[in-house]
Design a protein around this motif. Sequence first.
Motif, PDB file in Angstrom:
ATOM      1  N   ILE A  69      11.815  -0.433   2.073  1.00 47.74           N
ATOM      2  CA  ILE A  69      12.711   0.322   2.950  1.00 47.74           C
ATOM      3  C   ILE A  69      13.014  -0.458   4.221  1.00 47.74           C
ATOM      4  O   ILE A  69      12.109  -0.974   4.886  1.00 47.74           O
ATOM      5  CB  ILE A  69      12.090   1.684   3.312  1.00 47.74           C
ATOM      6  CG1 ILE A  69      11.809   2.481   2.047  1.00 47.74           C
ATOM      7  CG2 ILE A  69      13.021   2.464   4.223  1.00 47.74           C
ATOM      8  CD1 ILE A  69      13.013   2.685   1.167  1.00 47.74           C
ATOM      9  N   ILE A 129      12.891  14.849   0.427  1.00 46.42           N
ATOM     10  CA  ILE A 129      12.649  13.767   1.382  1.00 46.42           C
ATOM     11  C   ILE A 129      13.350  14.140   2.671  1.00 46.42           C
ATOM     12  O   ILE A 129      14.553  14.463   2.673  1.00 46.42           O
ATOM     13  CB  ILE A 129      13.159  12.418   0.860  1.00 46.42           C
ATOM     14  CG1 ILE A 129      12.343  11.989  -0.356  1.00 46.42           C
ATOM     15  CG2 ILE A 129      13.086  11.353   1.959  1.00 46.42           C
ATOM     16  CD1 ILE A 129      12.762  10.667  -0.941  1.00 46.42           C
ATOM     17  N   GLU A 183       5.180   1.539  -0.477  1.00 45.50           N
ATOM     18  CA  GLU A 183       6.569   1.482  -0.969  1.00 45.50           C
ATOM     19  C   GLU A 183       7.550   1.403   0.200  1.00 45.50           C
ATOM     20  O   GLU A 183       8.537   0.661   0.163  1.00 45.50           O
ATOM     21  CB  GLU A 183       6.868   2.720  -1.820  1.00 45.50           C
ATOM     22  CG  GLU A 183       8.242   2.685  -2.502  1.00 45.50           C
ATOM     23  CD  GLU A 183       8.318   1.595  -3.541  1.00 45.50           C
ATOM     24  OE1 GLU A 183       9.437   1.060  -3.734  1.00 45.50           O
ATOM     25  OE2 GLU A 183       7.285   1.248  -4.156  1.00 45.50           O
ATOM     26  N   ILE A 184       7.264   2.162   1.248  1.00 43.43           N
ATOM     27  CA  ILE A 184       8.133   2.127   2.429  1.00 43.43           C
ATOM     28  C   ILE A 184       8.095   0.750   3.072  1.00 43.43           C
ATOM     29  O   ILE A 184       9.126   0.194   3.465  1.00 43.43           O
ATOM     30  CB  ILE A 184       7.717   3.233   3.431  1.00 43.43           C
ATOM     31  CG1 ILE A 184       8.016   4.619   2.832  1.00 43.43           C
ATOM     32  CG2 ILE A 184       8.446   3.058   4.753  1.00 43.43           C
ATOM     33  CD1 ILE A 184       7.512   5.765   3.687  1.00 43.43           C
ATOM     34  N   ILE A 212       7.340   6.568  -6.226  1.00 41.89           N
ATOM     35  CA  ILE A 212       7.530   7.893  -5.631  1.00 41.89           C
ATOM     36  C   ILE A 212       7.951   8.895  -6.707  1.00 41.89           C
ATOM     37  O   ILE A 212       7.508  10.055  -6.704  1.00 41.89           O
ATOM     38  CB  ILE A 212       8.568   7.820  -4.509  1.00 41.89           C
ATOM     39  CG1 ILE A 212       8.028   6.942  -3.370  1.00 41.89           C
ATOM     40  CG2 ILE A 212       8.929   9.203  -3.988  1.00 41.89           C
ATOM     41  CD1 ILE A 212       8.981   6.764  -2.221  1.00 41.89           C
ATOM     42  N   LEU A 258      14.129   5.666  -1.239  1.00 41.73           N
ATOM     43  CA  LEU A 258      12.837   6.302  -1.446  1.00 41.73           C
ATOM     44  C   LEU A 258      12.834   7.182  -2.695  1.00 41.73           C
ATOM     45  O   LEU A 258      11.911   7.146  -3.511  1.00 41.73           O
ATOM     46  CB  LEU A 258      12.459   7.131  -0.220  1.00 41.73           C
ATOM     47  CG  LEU A 258      11.916   6.361   0.985  1.00 41.73           C
ATOM     48  CD1 LEU A 258      11.684   7.309   2.145  1.00 41.73           C
ATOM     49  CD2 LEU A 258      10.617   5.643   0.628  1.00 41.73           C
ATOM     50  N   ILE A 275       2.907   5.566  -1.201  1.00 44.67           N
ATOM     51  CA  ILE A 275       4.224   5.799  -0.566  1.00 44.67           C
ATOM     52  C   ILE A 275       4.382   4.906   0.657  1.00 44.67           C
ATOM     53  O   ILE A 275       5.447   4.322   0.885  1.00 44.67           O
ATOM     54  CB  ILE A 275       4.376   7.285  -0.194  1.00 44.67           C
ATOM     55  CG1 ILE A 275       4.418   8.143  -1.473  1.00 44.67           C
ATOM     56  CG2 ILE A 275       5.658   7.513   0.607  1.00 44.67           C
ATOM     57  CD1 ILE A 275       4.445   9.633  -1.206  1.00 44.67           C
TER      58      ILE A 275
END
Length: 591
Positions: free
Chosen positions: A120, A199, A115-116, A90, A84, A112
């Motif tokens: 992720i 984070i 993106e996760i 980010i 992240l 975000i």
Amino acid sequence: MSHNTEFPSRIIPILRKTKIQYRLLAIFCFISLVPVICVCLFSYRIYTNSINNKLSDSFYQAIVSLNQNMVLELEKIQTVATRLSSAKEIQEILHLYADSTQPNINENSSYISQEIRNNIIYSEYVRSIRVVSSSGTLIYDMGYEYFSDDSFPGILEGIDRTAPRPSLQYAKSYLSQDRLILGSKCYSVGYSDVSSGYIMLFIDEPLIYQKIFSNISFGGESDIMMLDSQGTVLTAQNRELVGSSLKEDTLFSSIQAHLDEGSNVFRMKEPGNDSLVVFIYNSQYEYYLVAQIPQSYITSETRMINFALLILAVLLIILSLCCTMVIYFSIVTPIRNMVDFCNTPIEDMSLSDIHDNSPDELGFLAVTMESMLQNLRRSMEQNKEDEHKKRKLEIQMLQYQINPHFLFNTLNSLQWVAVINDVPVLAEGISSLSTLLRNAIMKKDELISLEEEVSNLKNYFTIQKIRYGNSFDVEYFLEEDAMRCLIPRFILQPLAENSIVHGISDSVSVMTIAVSGRYAESGLIIELRDNGKGFSADGTCMDEGKRQSAGIGIHNVRERLRLHYGREDLLQITSKEGEGTVCRITIPADE
């Protein structure tokens, strides 16, 4: 040396006030009981220490393995935070929040979230994720967990304290759910020392407890817990301790003290809490893994062994006492018989009173006492005869003392007769003979000085001159220091006899005998040298009587030197026919 004998000399009279049977009983009990007790106590100490050491090592290895498993799981979770923080979108959003303008929060949250979803890989332990700017503004929250806003400043301070390393902290949600927060700082790409935000990953504490801690047990009422660097319990087998602070507790202060000393195992003794503590410190995430095992659990196994040892010790003591009593009576009974035997008057004693023919030492002593009684009676019968022999020996000793004096008085009388009749040669010879005999008979010393030996030699030459007249002369070359040296008595006279017997010839020439004494490296050198006729190596120039007489004297000197000094080469005789004879004696320097 006096200290070594002082103690026995003091204690023995005290012991002698007690009968031997009681002393034997006491010492037998002592040597029976003390070794058994000492062996049991020593064994208990050895195996207890051994068990404790083995258990301590085992517990420590288990904690190490547990820490490795924990690190593996945390690294998986930390990978989420790392991806992240390094994501381009980010990084851009965190830089926007660093500017003075206020960006669109909803639009940034959608970036975000996207993106996760795209990059992720979720960990099974992560329940929520939050992204916070460097100023503390909330940028993104998954929204699955709700926490009090008052707790976040402290959480951010914890992250700042451990940066750049990740921070592991405890938090409780609105729904009273226990969570662990793995937080780390985000740094701008290319500027590793510039922070752009935070984070935070919220970990399900009950789940990680179930996965890692639930199947680990050190037995009994033991407990395993994980503490952060501030003493807060992150997770524990004792669920009542989760989230509590042990910062002021003795356990936490003891752990920190032993960590500074480099020790990972220690025993903690408190009222109602006697336990073995095994811990390990993880410097990467700054937490302690602690195992607390009650001492009662560790010693539970040894108590059974102790009970078995106690039973064994009692049985051994009873067996030792029985053996002691048997040995005691086997010694005391014959001693009593011998004591009664000794208290009986000698007239009433019988050779069969003891009745002990056993092959041991006491039986031998009993037989010896009976033999002594028989010898005593025989000695009493022979006492009168011994007294008679004693008086007879005393008379003989007086006679042995009188005979030499009678001989010397007779020689003195003959000397005076020679003087009265004007025969000086005879008077001088008798005087020399008397002196020579006195030294030979009356003096008992084996070693005499060279000066005394030369004096005896002069007397011998005086006597020989009566027989041989002026056929030889004697010269002396003696060092003063050599005259004080000790040599065996009468070793020069046989050599002088050898020179006279071998040297004097029938011609009218006068033989010269030179006597010398001097020091050399090998020791004292004594020589008798003559210029007489000498003899060949095989002695063919001598008649049989002279050869035998000379051989006996020389052999006697050689044997005496060998016996006294332990060497065969101390007497050397060289002779050459027509030139003379040299006799050399060497007295070793170390004598």
